[in-house]
Design an enzyme around this catalytic site. Structure first.
Site, PDB file in Angstrom:
ATOM      1  N   ASN A 181       0.796  -1.240   0.000  1.00 55.59           N
ATOM      2  CA  ASN A 181       0.000   0.000   0.000  1.00 55.59           C
ATOM      3  C   ASN A 181       0.824   1.283   0.000  1.00 55.59           C
ATOM      4  O   ASN A 181       0.351   2.311  -0.477  1.00 55.59           O
ATOM      5  CB  ASN A 181      -1.025  -0.012   1.142  1.00 55.59           C
ATOM      6  CG  ASN A 181      -0.388  -0.129   2.504  1.00 55.59           C
ATOM      7  OD1 ASN A 181       0.760  -0.555   2.633  1.00 55.59           O
ATOM      8  ND2 ASN A 181      -1.131   0.230   3.524  1.00 55.59           N
ATOM      9  N   GLU A 273       4.767  -4.159  11.795  1.00 52.98           N
ATOM     10  CA  GLU A 273       3.751  -3.126  11.526  1.00 52.98           C
ATOM     11  C   GLU A 273       2.592  -3.839  10.845  1.00 52.98           C
ATOM     12  O   GLU A 273       2.655  -4.126   9.648  1.00 52.98           O
ATOM     13  CB  GLU A 273       4.335  -2.035  10.605  1.00 52.98           C
ATOM     14  CG  GLU A 273       5.422  -1.193  11.235  1.00 52.98           C
ATOM     15  CD  GLU A 273       4.910  -0.227  12.274  1.00 52.98           C
ATOM     16  OE1 GLU A 273       3.679  -0.025  12.379  1.00 52.98           O
ATOM     17  OE2 GLU A 273       5.737   0.321  13.012  1.00 52.98           O
ATOM     18  N   CYS A 307      -3.422   0.852   6.756  1.00 51.84           N
ATOM     19  CA  CYS A 307      -3.443   0.055   7.985  1.00 51.84           C
ATOM     20  C   CYS A 307      -4.122   0.774   9.144  1.00 51.84           C
ATOM     21  O   CYS A 307      -4.825   0.165   9.936  1.00 51.84           O
ATOM     22  CB  CYS A 307      -2.016  -0.290   8.376  1.00 51.84           C
ATOM     23  SG  CYS A 307      -0.968   1.179   8.476  1.00 51.84           S
ATOM     24  N   GLU A 410     -10.694  -6.501   9.161  1.00 49.66           N
ATOM     25  CA  GLU A 410     -10.027  -5.468   8.358  1.00 49.66           C
ATOM     26  C   GLU A 410     -10.399  -5.683   6.893  1.00 49.66           C
ATOM     27  O   GLU A 410     -10.102  -6.739   6.323  1.00 49.66           O
ATOM     28  CB  GLU A 410      -8.506  -5.570   8.533  1.00 49.66           C
ATOM     29  CG  GLU A 410      -7.759  -4.464   7.818  1.00 49.66           C
ATOM     30  CD  GLU A 410      -6.239  -4.628   7.870  1.00 49.66           C
ATOM     31  OE1 GLU A 410      -5.744  -5.761   7.712  1.00 49.66           O
ATOM     32  OE2 GLU A 410      -5.550  -3.613   8.056  1.00 49.66           O
ATOM     33  N   GLU A 487       7.914   2.727  14.172  1.00 54.70           N
ATOM     34  CA  GLU A 487       8.667   3.369  13.092  1.00 54.70           C
ATOM     35  C   GLU A 487       8.486   4.870  13.260  1.00 54.70           C
ATOM     36  O   GLU A 487       7.491   5.327  13.840  1.00 54.70           O
ATOM     37  CB  GLU A 487       8.175   2.892  11.726  1.00 54.70           C
ATOM     38  CG  GLU A 487       8.649   1.462  11.475  1.00 54.70           C
ATOM     39  CD  GLU A 487       8.358   0.905  10.093  1.00 54.70           C
ATOM     40  OE1 GLU A 487       7.535   1.470   9.355  1.00 54.70           O
ATOM     41  OE2 GLU A 487       8.956  -0.137   9.770  1.00 54.70           O
TER      42      GLU A 487
HETATM   43  N1  LIG Z   1       1.035  -1.203  10.487  1.00 58.28           N
HETATM   44  C1  LIG Z   1       1.522  -0.731   9.349  1.00 58.28           C
HETATM   45  O1  LIG Z   1       2.360   0.162   9.336  1.00 58.28           O
HETATM   46  C2  LIG Z   1       1.030  -1.293   8.034  1.00 58.28           C
HETATM   47  C3  LIG Z   1       1.327  -0.594   6.867  1.00 58.28           C
HETATM   48  C4  LIG Z   1       0.881  -1.098   5.653  1.00 58.28           C
HETATM   49  C5  LIG Z   1       0.144  -2.285   5.599  1.00 58.28           C
HETATM   50  N2  LIG Z   1      -0.132  -2.944   6.744  1.00 58.28           N
HETATM   51  C6  LIG Z   1      -0.943  -4.179   6.695  1.00 58.28           C
HETATM   52  O2  LIG Z   1      -0.557  -4.973   5.583  1.00 58.28           O
HETATM   53  C7  LIG Z   1      -1.643  -5.734   5.108  1.00 58.28           C
HETATM   54  C8  LIG Z   1      -1.769  -5.592   3.605  1.00 58.28           C
HETATM   55  O3  LIG Z   1      -0.545  -5.845   2.988  1.00 58.28           O
HETATM   56  P1  LIG Z   1      -0.195  -7.221   2.249  1.00 58.28           P
HETATM   57  O4  LIG Z   1      -1.439  -7.812   1.686  1.00 58.28           O
HETATM   58  O5  LIG Z   1       0.960  -6.944   1.361  1.00 58.28           O
HETATM   59  O6  LIG Z   1       0.280  -8.123   3.482  1.00 58.28           O
HETATM   60  P2  LIG Z   1       0.884  -9.619   3.440  1.00 58.28           P
HETATM   61  O7  LIG Z   1       1.052 -10.004   4.858  1.00 58.28           O
HETATM   62  O8  LIG Z   1       0.113 -10.489   2.554  1.00 58.28           O
HETATM   63  O9  LIG Z   1       2.324  -9.454   2.734  1.00 58.28           O
HETATM   64  C9  LIG Z   1       3.287  -8.570   3.234  1.00 58.28           C
HETATM   65  C10 LIG Z   1       4.661  -9.002   2.776  1.00 58.28           C
HETATM   66  O10 LIG Z   1       4.986 -10.262   3.362  1.00 58.28           O
HETATM   67  C11 LIG Z   1       5.468 -11.144   2.367  1.00 58.28           C
HETATM   68  N3  LIG Z   1       5.175 -12.515   2.799  1.00 58.28           N
HETATM   69  C12 LIG Z   1       3.998 -13.161   2.703  1.00 58.28           C
HETATM   70  N4  LIG Z   1       4.099 -14.387   3.253  1.00 58.28           N
HETATM   71  C13 LIG Z   1       5.365 -14.511   3.717  1.00 58.28           C
HETATM   72  C14 LIG Z   1       6.077 -15.543   4.382  1.00 58.28           C
HETATM   73  N5  LIG Z   1       5.509 -16.705   4.693  1.00 58.28           N
HETATM   74  N6  LIG Z   1       7.360 -15.319   4.706  1.00 58.28           N
HETATM   75  C15 LIG Z   1       7.951 -14.137   4.431  1.00 58.28           C
HETATM   76  N7  LIG Z   1       7.346 -13.132   3.781  1.00 58.28           N
HETATM   77  C16 LIG Z   1       6.054 -13.305   3.432  1.00 58.28           C
HETATM   78  C17 LIG Z   1       4.759 -10.707   1.110  1.00 58.28           C
HETATM   79  O11 LIG Z   1       5.426 -11.165  -0.038  1.00 58.28           O
HETATM   80  C18 LIG Z   1       4.806  -9.207   1.264  1.00 58.28           C
HETATM   81  O12 LIG Z   1       6.058  -8.676   0.879  1.00 58.28           O
HETATM   82  C19 LIG Z   1      -2.859  -5.196   5.834  1.00 58.28           C
HETATM   83  O13 LIG Z   1      -3.219  -6.071   6.866  1.00 58.28           O
HETATM   84  C20 LIG Z   1      -2.368  -3.884   6.410  1.00 58.28           C
HETATM   85  O14 LIG Z   1      -3.066  -3.460   7.547  1.00 58.28           O
HETATM   86  C21 LIG Z   1       0.313  -2.482   7.956  1.00 58.28           C
HETATM   87  C1  LIG Z   2       0.595   7.737   6.312  1.00 61.81           C
HETATM   88  N1  LIG Z   2      -0.552   6.945   6.670  1.00 61.81           N
HETATM   89  C2  LIG Z   2      -1.685   7.368   5.856  1.00 61.81           C
HETATM   90  C3  LIG Z   2      -0.950   7.121   8.050  1.00 61.81           C
HETATM   91  C4  LIG Z   2      -0.296   5.533   6.365  1.00 61.81           C
HETATM   92  C5  LIG Z   2       0.481   4.740   7.369  1.00 61.81           C
HETATM   93  C6  LIG Z   2       0.875   3.356   6.802  1.00 61.81           C
HETATM   94  C7  LIG Z   2      -0.226   2.350   6.877  1.00 61.81           C
HETATM   95  O1  LIG Z   2      -0.715   1.736   5.978  1.00 61.81           O
END
Ligand SMILES: NC(=O)c1ccc[n+]([C@@H]2O[C@H](COP(=O)([O-])OP(=O)(O)OC[C@H]3O[C@@H](n4cnc5c(N)ncnc54)[C@H](O)[C@@H]3O)[C@@H](O)[C@H]2O)c1
Ligand SMILES: C[N+](C)(C)CCCC=O
Length: 513
Positions: A181, A273, A307, A410, A487
Site C-alpha cells: 500500500n 507493523e 493500515c 479489516e 517506526e
Molecule cells: N502497520 C503498518 O504500518 C502497516 C502498513 C501497511 C500495511 N499494513 C498491513 O498490511 C496488510 C496488507 O498488505 P499485504 O497484503 O501486502 O500483506 P501480506 O502479509 O500479505 O504481505 C506482506 C509481505 O509479506 C510477504 N510474505 C507473505 N508471506 C510470507 C512468508 N511466509 N514469509 C515471508 N514473507 C512473506 C509478502 O510477499 C509481502 O512482501 C494489511 O493487513 C495492512 O493493515 C500495515
Molecule cells: C501515512 N498513513 C496514511 C498514516 C499511512 C500509514 C501506513 C499504513 O498503511
C-alpha cells in the site's frame, strides 16, 4: 537536476518523450523491462530461471512487467553485500552518514515526480497522494540524518570512583519486508540505519529499487540498501538467513505471526507493523465539519488501503442523522478515475482479487443487515483505456452493529462502517473490543474528555480532532495484535540498535576466591 531513470521505463509509442514531458507517465503507457533487484551497486536480474509472474497496472489492468523471484543464491549475494556495506557504514561518523542521507533526500526531492508516477502506475493510488508519500519518505531520511550524530549513551557513577557507560550500537544486516500500500515509503521508513536487504510486495515491486539507486548515487557504501524481489519463499529465505540481525515487517497479522516464528529460530528481534480495525469516536459536541473531514481522511486515503484507517466510525446518537447526511454527500463527491489525473482523489484498488474481496465484504454486510448508504459497487471509468482497471465507488455502511463482519474484520478498502452510541463509557468499551490496536481517533470540543478518552483507548497511535496524520517526528506503531516496535520518531533508534554496557573498575578486584 539529476538524470531521470529513462532506462527503467519504456514508454509506448503514443507516449510523450520522457525528457521533454513534464509528466513522464500516463496510465496505460509504461512498460518496465529493466531488472528490479539491486545488489552489488546495480540493478540485477535473478540468476536462475524461475517462473516469472505478471505485475499489473491497477489503473488499466494491463501487465506492467514480470516479477523475477529471487532464490537462495541471490538472497545470499544481497546479504553478503549488505554485510560488507555494514562494515564501512558502521565505522563512519554520524556526520558522515548524515551527509549521505541528506544527499539521498535531495535526490528524492529532485525525482519526486518520477517516483510518485511510478508509485501510481504500480499501486493505483492518486498522484496527489503519491507525491505526499514521496515527501514523507524524504522527510524521514532528513529527520534521521539530523539524529545520526546525536546518538549517545549514559554515564553511570558507581562506588569507589568506578563507573559504567552505555553505547548505542547498530545491529548489522537488517531485512525489510514490505506491504503493497505504501511501497516507496515503507522501504524508506525501514532503511533508517544499519544496512538492509529489502523485499517489496510482489504486487508492487517497482519503486523500492529506485531508493536503492538513490542511496548508491548519494555515495552510500556499495550494498547499503539492496532489493530482492519475490514472495513468501524469498521472504522466508531472508528471515532464516544466519547473517541477518533483525527483520522489520509491514503486512498482515497472519504473515506477521509467521515472520515472528521464523525470526525466533535465530532469536532475531522483529519490528511488526501489522493490520488494524481502528475506531473513530465522534461526540455530539464535535465541530461537525471537521469530524466529517476526519472520517473521510480516516477511511478513503489510498482507496481505503491504509493500515491505520478508522473504519469503525462511532457517532453519538443525537448527531447521527446530520453526520451521515454530510459524510454521504462528500463521499459521493469524491472524484474516482485515472490516478495520474490531477483532479482524481480516488484511484484504483491494488489488484483484481483484492477488489473482489472488498466488494464481497460489502455483500456480506448487506446480508448481515447493514444498509449501503452510498457506493460499494464497481466503478467503470468512461475512458476506454481504464475499463480494465480495479475501481470501486467508496462506500458508507449504515445500521452497523458490533457483531457484523464489516465491523470486526479489516476490509482494507474504501468501506466506512457507521455505528451509533450513547455514552462515553459505552463507546470506549465497544471501541476497545478488538484484538487489534493500531490507531484510534476522537472528535470533541471538550479538551478534558479528549484526553480522558485517549487515555483509555487501547491503540498505539491516537488522534484528537484529526486522523491519519503521521509526521515523521512522531512514533507510529500498534498495540495488541497490530504489532511490535515503532517506526518514525526518536524512539525508533532503539528498535534498530542494541545497547552495550561497559563497566570500568577504578580500584582493585574484590575477589571472593
Ligand atoms: N502497520 C503498518 O504500518 C502497516 C502498513 C501497511 C500495511 N499494513 C498491513 O498490511 C496488510 C496488507 O498488505 P499485504 O497484503 O501486502 O500483506 P501480506 O502479509 O500479505 O504481505 C506482506 C509481505 O509479506 C510477504 N510474505 C507473505 N508471506 C510470507 C512468508 N511466509 N514469509 C515471508 N514473507 C512473506 C509478502 O510477499 C509481502 O512482501 C494489511 O493487513 C495492512 O493493515 C500495515
Ligand atoms: C501515512 N498513513 C496514511 C498514516 C499511512 C500509514 C501506513 C499504513 O498503511
Amino acid at each position: 537536476m539529476l538524470p531521470r531513470l529513462v532506462s527503467s521505463l519504456r514508454l509506448r509509442p503514443s507516449a510523450a518523450p520522457l525528457a521533454a514531458a513534464t509528466r513522464c507517465a500516463s496510465s496505460g503507457n509504461v512498460d518496465i523491462r529493466v531488472p528490479l533487484n539491486f545488489w552489488a551497486g546495480k540493478r540485477m536480474r535473478s540468476q536462475e530461471k524461475r517462473n516469472k509472474e505478471p505485475v499489473y497496472e491497477p489503473a488499466t489492468g494491463r501487465v506492467l512487467c514480470h516479477l523475477e523471484p529471487c532464490g537462495a543464491s541471490e538472497v545470499d549475494q544481497a546479504v553478503k553485500d549488505a554485510k560488507s556495506a555494514f562494515g564501512h557504514w558502521s565505522k563512519m561518523s554520524g556526520m558522515e552518514r548524515a551527509r549521505i542521507m541528506i544527499e539521498a533526500a535531495l535526490i528524492i526531492e529532485s525525482r519526486r515526480e518520477e517516483i510518485a508516477e511510478m508509485e501510481v502506475v504500480n499501486n493505483g493510488k492518486s498522484i496527489t497522494e503519491a507525491r505526499l508519500d514521496v515527501d514523507s519518505a524524504r522527510l524521514c531520511i532528513e529527520y534521521y540524518a539530523g539524529l545520526a550524530s546525536t546518538l549517545a549513551g549514559q554515564h553511570v557513577q558507581l562506588p569507589g570512583g568506578s563507573f559504567a557507560y552505555t553505547r548505542r550500537e547498530p545491529l548489522g544486516v537488517c531485512v525489510g519486508i514490505g506491504a503493497w500500500n505504501y511501497p516507496f515509503q515503507i522501504a524508506t521508513f525501514k532503511a533508517i540505519s544499519n544496512s538492509m536487504v529489502f523485499k517489496p510486495s510482489p504486487v508492487t515491486p517497482v519503486t523500492a529499487v529506485m531508493l536503492a539507486e538513490i542511496y548508491a548515487k548519494a555515495g552510500a557504501p556499495e550494498g547499503l540498501f539492496n532489493v530482492v524481489q519475490g514472495g513468501q519463499e524469498t521472504g522466508s529465505l531472508l528471515c532464516h538467513h544466519p547473517d541477518v540481525a533483525k527483520v522489520s515487517f509491514t503486512g498482515s497479522v497472519p504473515t506477521g505471526k509467521k515472520i515472528m516464528e521464523m525470526a525466533s529460530k535465530g532469536v532475531k528481534p522483529v519490528t511488526l507493523e501489522l493490520g488494524g480495525k481502528s475506531p473513530l469516536l465522534i461526540f455530539e459536541d464535535s465541530d461537525l465539519e471537521n469530524a466529517v473531514k476526519g472520517a473521510l481522511m480516516a477511511n478513503f486515503l489510498s482507496q481505503g488501503q491504509v493500515c491505520s484507517n478508522g473504519t469503525r466510525v462511532f457517532v453519538q446518537k443525537h448527531i447521527l442523522p446530520e453526520f451521515v447526511e454530510e459524510v454521504v454527500k462528500r463521499t459521493q463527491a469524491i472524484e474516482i478515475g485515472d490516478p495520474l489525473a490531477e483532479s482524481t482523489r480516488m484511484g484504483a484498488l491494488v489488484s483484481q482479487p483484492h477488489l473482489h474481496r472488498v466488494l464481497e465484504f460489502v455483500e456480506q454486510a448487506k446480508k448481515e443487515g447493514a444498509t449501503v448508504l452510498c457506493g460499494g459497487e464497481p466503478f467503470v471509468p468512461s475512458d476506454p483505456k481504464l475499463k480494465g482497471g480495479y475501481y470501486m465507488m467508496p462506500c458508507v455502511l449504515g445500521d452497523c452493529t458490533d457483531k457484523m463482519t464489516c465491523v470486526k474484520e479489516e476490509i482494507f478498502g474504501p468501506v466506512m462502517s457507521v455505528l451509533s452510541f450513547d455514552t462515553e463509557e459505552e463507546v470506549l468499551r465497544r471501541a476497545n473490543d478488538t484484538t487489534m490496536g493500531l490507531a484510534a481517533g476522537v472528535f470533541t470540543r471538550d479538551v478534558r474528555r479528549a484526553h480522558r478518552v485517549v487515555e483509555h483507548l487501547k491503540a498505539g497511535s491516537c488522534f484528537i480532532n484529526n486522523y491519519n496524520i503521521t509526521p515523521v517526528e512522531v512514533p507510529f506503531g500498534g498495540f495488541k495484535m497490530s504489532g511490535i516496535g515503532r517506526e518514525n520518531g526518536q524512539v525508533t533508534i532503539e528498535y534498530y540498535s542494541q545497547l552495550k554496557t561497559v563497566f570500568v573498575e577504578m580500584g582493585d578486584v574484590d575477589s571472593l576466591f
